[in-house]
Design an enzyme around this catalytic site. Structure first.
Site, PDB file in Angstrom:
ATOM      1  N   GLU A 182     -11.101  -4.834   9.477  1.00  0.00           N
ATOM      2  CA  GLU A 182     -10.622  -3.700   8.679  1.00  0.00           C
ATOM      3  C   GLU A 182     -11.085  -3.855   7.226  1.00  0.00           C
ATOM      4  O   GLU A 182     -10.841  -4.890   6.603  1.00  0.00           O
ATOM      5  CB  GLU A 182      -9.091  -3.711   8.763  1.00  0.00           C
ATOM      6  CG  GLU A 182      -8.403  -2.506   8.257  1.00  0.00           C
ATOM      7  CD  GLU A 182      -6.876  -2.628   8.418  1.00  0.00           C
ATOM      8  OE1 GLU A 182      -6.358  -3.753   8.551  1.00  0.00           O
ATOM      9  OE2 GLU A 182      -6.216  -1.576   8.406  1.00  0.00           O
ATOM     10  N   ASN A 191       0.809  -1.234   0.000  1.00  0.00           N
ATOM     11  CA  ASN A 191       0.000   0.000   0.000  1.00  0.00           C
ATOM     12  C   ASN A 191       0.835   1.274   0.000  1.00  0.00           C
ATOM     13  O   ASN A 191       0.421   2.304  -0.512  1.00  0.00           O
ATOM     14  CB  ASN A 191      -1.041  -0.014   1.128  1.00  0.00           C
ATOM     15  CG  ASN A 191      -0.440  -0.112   2.500  1.00  0.00           C
ATOM     16  OD1 ASN A 191       0.731  -0.452   2.658  1.00  0.00           O
ATOM     17  ND2 ASN A 191      -1.231   0.186   3.512  1.00  0.00           N
ATOM     18  N   GLY A 202       2.466  -5.307   7.594  1.00  0.00           N
ATOM     19  CA  GLY A 202       1.544  -6.110   6.801  1.00  0.00           C
ATOM     20  C   GLY A 202       0.386  -6.603   7.649  1.00  0.00           C
ATOM     21  O   GLY A 202       0.035  -5.979   8.664  1.00  0.00           O
ATOM     22  N   GLU A 242       4.209  -3.797  12.367  1.00  0.00           N
ATOM     23  CA  GLU A 242       3.188  -2.767  12.141  1.00  0.00           C
ATOM     24  C   GLU A 242       2.067  -3.469  11.399  1.00  0.00           C
ATOM     25  O   GLU A 242       2.182  -3.747  10.215  1.00  0.00           O
ATOM     26  CB  GLU A 242       3.815  -1.612  11.353  1.00  0.00           C
ATOM     27  CG  GLU A 242       3.122  -0.308  11.611  1.00  0.00           C
ATOM     28  CD  GLU A 242       2.055  -0.072  10.583  1.00  0.00           C
ATOM     29  OE1 GLU A 242       0.917  -0.558  10.831  1.00  0.00           O
ATOM     30  OE2 GLU A 242       2.352   0.554   9.578  1.00  0.00           O
TER      31      GLU A 242
HETATM   32  P1  ADP Z   1      -1.634  -8.123   2.516  1.00  0.00           P
HETATM   33  O1  ADP Z   1      -2.758  -9.031   2.862  1.00  0.00           O
HETATM   34  O2  ADP Z   1      -1.889  -6.714   2.732  1.00  0.00           O
HETATM   35  O3  ADP Z   1      -0.978  -8.413   1.191  1.00  0.00           O
HETATM   36  P2  ADP Z   1       0.438  -9.595   3.838  1.00  0.00           P
HETATM   37  O4  ADP Z   1       0.715  -9.616   5.291  1.00  0.00           O
HETATM   38  O5  ADP Z   1      -0.032 -10.850   3.191  1.00  0.00           O
HETATM   39  O6  ADP Z   1      -0.552  -8.398   3.629  1.00  0.00           O
HETATM   40  O7  ADP Z   1       1.718  -9.109   3.037  1.00  0.00           O
HETATM   41  C1  ADP Z   1       2.667  -8.219   3.546  1.00  0.00           C
HETATM   42  C2  ADP Z   1       4.042  -8.733   3.183  1.00  0.00           C
HETATM   43  O8  ADP Z   1       4.246  -9.969   3.838  1.00  0.00           O
HETATM   44  C3  ADP Z   1       4.249  -8.981   1.699  1.00  0.00           C
HETATM   45  O9  ADP Z   1       5.563  -8.616   1.351  1.00  0.00           O
HETATM   46  C4  ADP Z   1       4.049 -10.488   1.598  1.00  0.00           C
HETATM   47  O10 ADP Z   1       4.698 -11.069   0.490  1.00  0.00           O
HETATM   48  C5  ADP Z   1       4.683 -10.932   2.896  1.00  0.00           C
HETATM   49  N1  ADP Z   1       4.294 -12.283   3.339  1.00  0.00           N
HETATM   50  C6  ADP Z   1       3.112 -12.893   3.210  1.00  0.00           C
HETATM   51  N2  ADP Z   1       3.151 -14.127   3.765  1.00  0.00           N
HETATM   52  C7  ADP Z   1       4.401 -14.301   4.265  1.00  0.00           C
HETATM   53  C8  ADP Z   1       5.083 -15.348   4.950  1.00  0.00           C
HETATM   54  N3  ADP Z   1       4.476 -16.486   5.253  1.00  0.00           N
HETATM   55  N4  ADP Z   1       6.371 -15.154   5.310  1.00  0.00           N
HETATM   56  C9  ADP Z   1       7.002 -14.006   5.019  1.00  0.00           C
HETATM   57  N5  ADP Z   1       6.413 -12.975   4.382  1.00  0.00           N
HETATM   58  C10 ADP Z   1       5.132 -13.109   4.001  1.00  0.00           C
END
Ligand code: ADP
Length: 482
Positions: free
Chosen positions: A385, A157, A233, A255
């Site tokens: 949210e 975002n 995230g 965060e």
């Molecule tokens: P959103 O739902 O807003 O995409 P996420 O938490 O899924 O939020 O994503 C935020 C970040 O976390 C992204 O860079 C995503 O690729 C990463 N991410 C998602 N799943 C994992 C995981 N299991 N381990 C590490 N990073 C992850």
């Protein structure tokens, strides 16, 4: 879309000081959420590249930390200047992959740069202290040292600002960073890495790896070399990373999600409150973790507020981010569209009124702004949210009641309250269980203030001097036998 400097559009990862292209032809497409068109491809990397990035980070970090704070500050200052000089190109890349209106993207680049500038200055102020000793022949020294190698994982975002908010203080403190950007928006991250390289960030200190999130996150969390995970995230992934980091007892900066209450009292300046809601709700098409999710309006001004808000919302222009006058771009993907629509359908099914809102044009990621009234606490929006352009208006009649309802969620990131009464303002500021409170203000983000949440919204603070503190360890030395 033409760039002044085509070198900023990278289709390779920056690993251990080298630009690495796809291995075995494994790459991930990056598409424009407005048109669905392919913009570029980035390598799908995993364990091995993450391990080499960590190794390079470990090797470089000591040398970087040994430099004077002023030397580190000079490099950071140069990175800041390069980001600002390349605002147009960076904003173009950002709008292409994320969708937000170009003017908003430019605003984000300047905001992102502000963290690098702030921490270039703050690098010099990692002060320790000398404590009056408990023994006449000893002195107590407290000093600050960089945590070391940091694993950073960022969302889509704010593809630029979420990176500089971590890397600015990390580099200022003397840390190294291995970054995994969001798969939807890797191009802004890679462009920032190119500029970091040009600014003189030493090879290996900063790596940007795209690819398998689970594999990259797994290596970052299990490595004993990585001393801290800084994640922005979703709450679910934040909890997972926290659990994965337990074995090596890493420091964590998380965060996570919010569900911001926005309270408008009967004595509020309604026009100012509307301006506040417009920015706190519709910025980035509602896709920020500090967006107003639950708008509580005092019963006595509810109808007037609703009518005024609808007039403002009607004026918003939903369009491709490059179109002149666009105020809302597309949502990031189809799943986001489905979630927002579910929240609206759930509210309407449970008795809410759609006071304003055009239907969502099927087959696109665009979501016209909506105003829902007569919301109640049983609806999904009250606890989850939305992350979309839906202004959900709840009624309230008593301050204690609204504070109780505002606090009745597991998250605690941002909150807002509008009142002309000083004592009510203090009451909201002190009683809202949130890391941040905007009183008569809808836009609270700035590099000079500590951003972060309480409860399940996370750990740690980004921005301000607290943001630097989070990348430093405190060391106590007892100098005896004097
Ligand atoms: P959103 O739902 O807003 O995409 P996420 O938490 O899924 O939020 O994503 C935020 C970040 O976390 C992204 O860079 C995503 O690729 C990463 N991410 C998602 N799943 C994992 C995981 N299991 N381990 C590490 N990073 C992850």
């Amino acid at each position: 879309m033409k760039l002044h400097d085509p070198q900023l559009l990278k289709q390779a990862c920056y690993v251990a000081g080298n630009w690495v292209t796809a291995i075995d032809d494994a790459y991930t497409p990056v598409t424009n959420p407005s048109t669905g068109e392919l913009i570029a491809t980035v390598p799908s990397l995993g364990r091995d590249e993450t391990l080499s990035a960590i190794h390079a980070a470990e090797k470089t970090q000591g040398e970087w930390a040994a430099r004077t704070a002023k030397e580190r500050a000079t490099v950071l200052r140069r990175w800041y200047e390069l980001i600002v000089e390349n605002t147009e190109d960076l904003a173009t890349i950002l709008t292409l992959e994320q969708g937000k209106p170009l003017a908003e993207a430019k605003g984000e680049i300047i905001y992102a740069a502000s963290f690098v500038e702030w921490y270039a200055e703050e690098a010099k102020r990692a002060y320790g202290e000398i404590i009056p000793s408990h023994k006449p022949d000893a002195r107590i020294l407290v000093s600050k040292q960089p945590i070391g190698v940091v694993g950073a994982i960022t969302p889509w975002n704010f593809p630029a600002a979420m990176i500089t908010r971590k890397c600015g203080p990390a580099f200022a403190a003397g840390c190294a960073v291995v970054l995994k950007p969001a798969p939807d928006t890797p191009l802004t991250a890679l462009a920032l890495a190119e500029l970091a390289d040009r600014a003189g960030i030493p090879a290996g200190l900063f790596s940007v790896i795209t690819g398998d999130a689970v594999a990259i996150g797994g290596v970052l969390t299990e490595s004993p070399v990585v001393k801290k995970i800084s994640f922005t995230g979703s709450t679910g992934v934040g909890k997972l990373l926290m659990a994965q980091s337990a074995d090596t007892v890493k420091k964590l900066a998380l965060e996570l999600g919010g569900n911001a209450p926005f309270i408008i009292c009967d004595d509020a300046d309604l026009d100012k409150a509307i301006d506040g809601v417009m920015v706190a709700k519709f910025r980035n098409a509602g896709q920020t973790c500090i967006c107003a999710n639950r708008i509580y309006v005092h019963d006595s001004v509810y109808d007037e507020f609703t009518a005024k808000l609808v007039e403002k919302v009607k004026a918003l222009k939903v369009a491709d981010g490059f179109e002149e006058g666009a105020s809302l771009g597309p949502l990031i993907n189809a799943a986001a569209v489905t979630k927002v629509q579910n929240h609206i359908d759930d509210a309407v099914a449970k008795g809410a009124t759609l006071a304003y809102g055009e239907p969502q044009p099927e087959g696109t990621h665009f979501f016209p702004p909506q105003v829902l009234t007569e919301m109640n606490d049983d609806m999904l929006i009250a606890s989850d949210e939305t992350f979309g352009p839906v202004a959900a208006l709840f009624r309230f009649s008593d301050d204690d009641e609204v504070i109780r309802r505002a606090n009745h969620v597991s998250s605690g990131l941002a909150s807002y309250a509008y009142t002309r009464s000083l004592s009510r303002a203090f009451k909201f500021s002190e009683s809202l269980e949130y890391g941040m409170v905007g009183i008569n203000e809808g836009l609270i983000s700035t590099e000079v203030a500590p951003f972060g949440g309480v409860k399940e919204s996370g750990l740690g603070r980004e921005g301000a001097r607290q943001g630097l503190e989070d990348f430093l360890e405190t060391k106590y030395t007892l100098m005896g036998g004097l």
